[in-house]
Design a protein around this motif. Structure first.
Motif, PDB file in Angstrom:
ATOM      1  N   GLU A   1     -66.687  -9.808  60.162  1.00 22.24           N
ATOM      2  CA  GLU A   1     -66.716 -11.274  60.223  1.00 22.24           C
ATOM      3  C   GLU A   1     -65.304 -11.850  60.180  1.00 22.24           C
ATOM      4  O   GLU A   1     -65.018 -12.843  60.843  1.00 22.24           O
ATOM      5  N   TRP A   2     -64.442 -11.235  59.407  1.00 26.89           N
ATOM      6  CA  TRP A   2     -63.045 -11.689  59.352  1.00 26.89           C
ATOM      7  C   TRP A   2     -62.367 -11.448  60.696  1.00 26.89           C
ATOM      8  O   TRP A   2     -61.616 -12.283  61.180  1.00 26.89           O
ATOM      9  N   GLY A   3     -62.644 -10.298  61.313  1.00 27.79           N
ATOM     10  CA  GLY A   3     -62.071  -9.989  62.618  1.00 27.79           C
ATOM     11  C   GLY A   3     -62.552 -10.943  63.699  1.00 27.79           C
ATOM     12  O   GLY A   3     -61.810 -11.254  64.635  1.00 27.79           O
ATOM     13  N   ASN A   4     -63.797 -11.409  63.581  1.00 28.05           N
ATOM     14  CA  ASN A   4     -64.334 -12.381  64.541  1.00 28.05           C
ATOM     15  C   ASN A   4     -63.950 -13.813  64.175  1.00 28.05           C
ATOM     16  O   ASN A   4     -64.390 -14.749  64.845  1.00 28.05           O
ATOM     17  N   GLU A   5     -63.178 -13.958  63.123  1.00 28.81           N
ATOM     18  CA  GLU A   5     -62.721 -15.255  62.615  1.00 28.81           C
ATOM     19  C   GLU A   5     -63.874 -16.151  62.182  1.00 28.81           C
ATOM     20  O   GLU A   5     -63.812 -17.368  62.282  1.00 28.81           O
ATOM     21  N   ASP A   6     -64.958 -15.531  61.684  1.00 31.80           N
ATOM     22  CA  ASP A   6     -66.069 -16.298  61.118  1.00 31.80           C
ATOM     23  C   ASP A   6     -65.779 -16.704  59.677  1.00 31.80           C
ATOM     24  O   ASP A   6     -66.310 -17.703  59.205  1.00 31.80           O
ATOM     25  N   ILE A   7     -64.991 -15.896  58.966  1.00 29.93           N
ATOM     26  CA  ILE A   7     -64.608 -16.215  57.596  1.00 29.93           C
ATOM     27  C   ILE A   7     -63.097 -16.081  57.466  1.00 29.93           C
ATOM     28  O   ILE A   7     -62.443 -15.419  58.273  1.00 29.93           O
TER      29      ILE A   7
ATOM     30  N   SER B   1     -59.565 -15.071  55.182  1.00 27.46           N
ATOM     31  CA  SER B   1     -59.187 -13.890  54.405  1.00 27.46           C
ATOM     32  C   SER B   1     -59.510 -14.081  52.927  1.00 27.46           C
ATOM     33  O   SER B   1     -59.849 -13.125  52.229  1.00 27.46           O
ATOM     34  N   GLY B   2     -59.411 -15.313  52.431  1.00 32.17           N
ATOM     35  CA  GLY B   2     -59.765 -15.572  51.036  1.00 32.17           C
ATOM     36  C   GLY B   2     -61.232 -15.314  50.762  1.00 32.17           C
ATOM     37  O   GLY B   2     -61.589 -14.763  49.712  1.00 32.17           O
ATOM     38  N   GLU B   3     -62.083 -15.688  51.692  1.00 30.00           N
ATOM     39  CA  GLU B   3     -63.515 -15.432  51.547  1.00 30.00           C
ATOM     40  C   GLU B   3     -63.809 -13.937  51.593  1.00 30.00           C
ATOM     41  O   GLU B   3     -64.662 -13.440  50.865  1.00 30.00           O
ATOM     42  N   MET B   4     -63.101 -13.214  52.466  1.00 29.59           N
ATOM     43  CA  MET B   4     -63.287 -11.773  52.536  1.00 29.59           C
ATOM     44  C   MET B   4     -62.864 -11.113  51.227  1.00 29.59           C
ATOM     45  O   MET B   4     -63.546 -10.227  50.715  1.00 29.59           O
ATOM     46  N   PHE B   5     -61.751 -11.574  50.663  1.00 27.17           N
ATOM     47  CA  PHE B   5     -61.275 -11.029  49.387  1.00 27.17           C
ATOM     48  C   PHE B   5     -62.293 -11.282  48.276  1.00 27.17           C
ATOM     49  O   PHE B   5     -62.565 -10.399  47.465  1.00 27.17           O
ATOM     50  N   VAL B   6     -62.893 -12.469  48.253  1.00 26.06           N
ATOM     51  CA  VAL B   6     -63.907 -12.789  47.241  1.00 26.06           C
ATOM     52  C   VAL B   6     -65.137 -11.904  47.421  1.00 26.06           C
ATOM     53  O   VAL B   6     -65.695 -11.392  46.443  1.00 26.06           O
ATOM     54  N   ILE B   7     -65.552 -11.694  48.663  1.00 26.08           N
ATOM     55  CA  ILE B   7     -66.704 -10.822  48.923  1.00 26.08           C
ATOM     56  C   ILE B   7     -66.412  -9.407  48.436  1.00 26.08           C
ATOM     57  O   ILE B   7     -67.254  -8.768  47.799  1.00 26.08           O
ATOM     58  N   TRP B   8     -65.220  -8.909  48.717  1.00 26.73           N
ATOM     59  CA  TRP B   8     -64.872  -7.554  48.291  1.00 26.73           C
ATOM     60  C   TRP B   8     -64.835  -7.450  46.772  1.00 26.73           C
ATOM     61  O   TRP B   8     -65.327  -6.479  46.205  1.00 26.73           O
ATOM     62  N   CYS B   9     -64.268  -8.446  46.099  1.00 31.38           N
ATOM     63  CA  CYS B   9     -64.201  -8.415  44.637  1.00 31.38           C
ATOM     64  C   CYS B   9     -65.597  -8.499  44.021  1.00 31.38           C
ATOM     65  O   CYS B   9     -65.903  -7.775  43.066  1.00 31.38           O
ATOM     66  N   ARG B  10     -66.440  -9.370  44.570  1.00 28.44           N
ATOM     67  CA  ARG B  10     -67.808  -9.474  44.054  1.00 28.44           C
ATOM     68  C   ARG B  10     -68.574  -8.172  44.249  1.00 28.44           C
ATOM     69  O   ARG B  10     -69.353  -7.758  43.388  1.00 28.44           O
TER      70      ARG B  10
END
Length: 78
Positions: A47-53, A55-64
């Motif tokens: 989703e980050w690569g497709n620019e749907d989210i 980088s901050g949202e990706m980091f939060v998803i990974w931490c969660r």
């Protein structure tokens, strides 16, 4: 011997012990949890690569997902 363990041993015909069954359940559960974590990471990265989210949202998803994995692995090993 505890009556419950005696019933289990009688039902399993001595093939499985409660300890080995518990270990099998823990291993299967941990493998499913780690596979789910990998899927979440790949989906977030896609989703980050497709620019749907962002980088901050990706980091939060990974931490969660890491926190969820730690809780699940703790619960599986109790």
């Amino acid at each position: 011997m505890n009556p419950v363990l005696a019933w289990f041993d009688e039902g399993a015909a001595g093939f499985l012990t409660a300890a080995s069954l518990s270990l099998a359940i823990q291993l299967i559960g941990c493998a499913i949890a780690i596979t789910y974590l990998a899927w979440v990471w790949v989906a977030a990265y896609t989703e980050w690569g497709n620019e749907d989210i962002r980088s901050g949202e990706m980091f939060v998803i990974w931490c969660r997902s890491i926190v969820a994995l730690m809780v699940l692995l703790y619960l599986f090993t109790i």
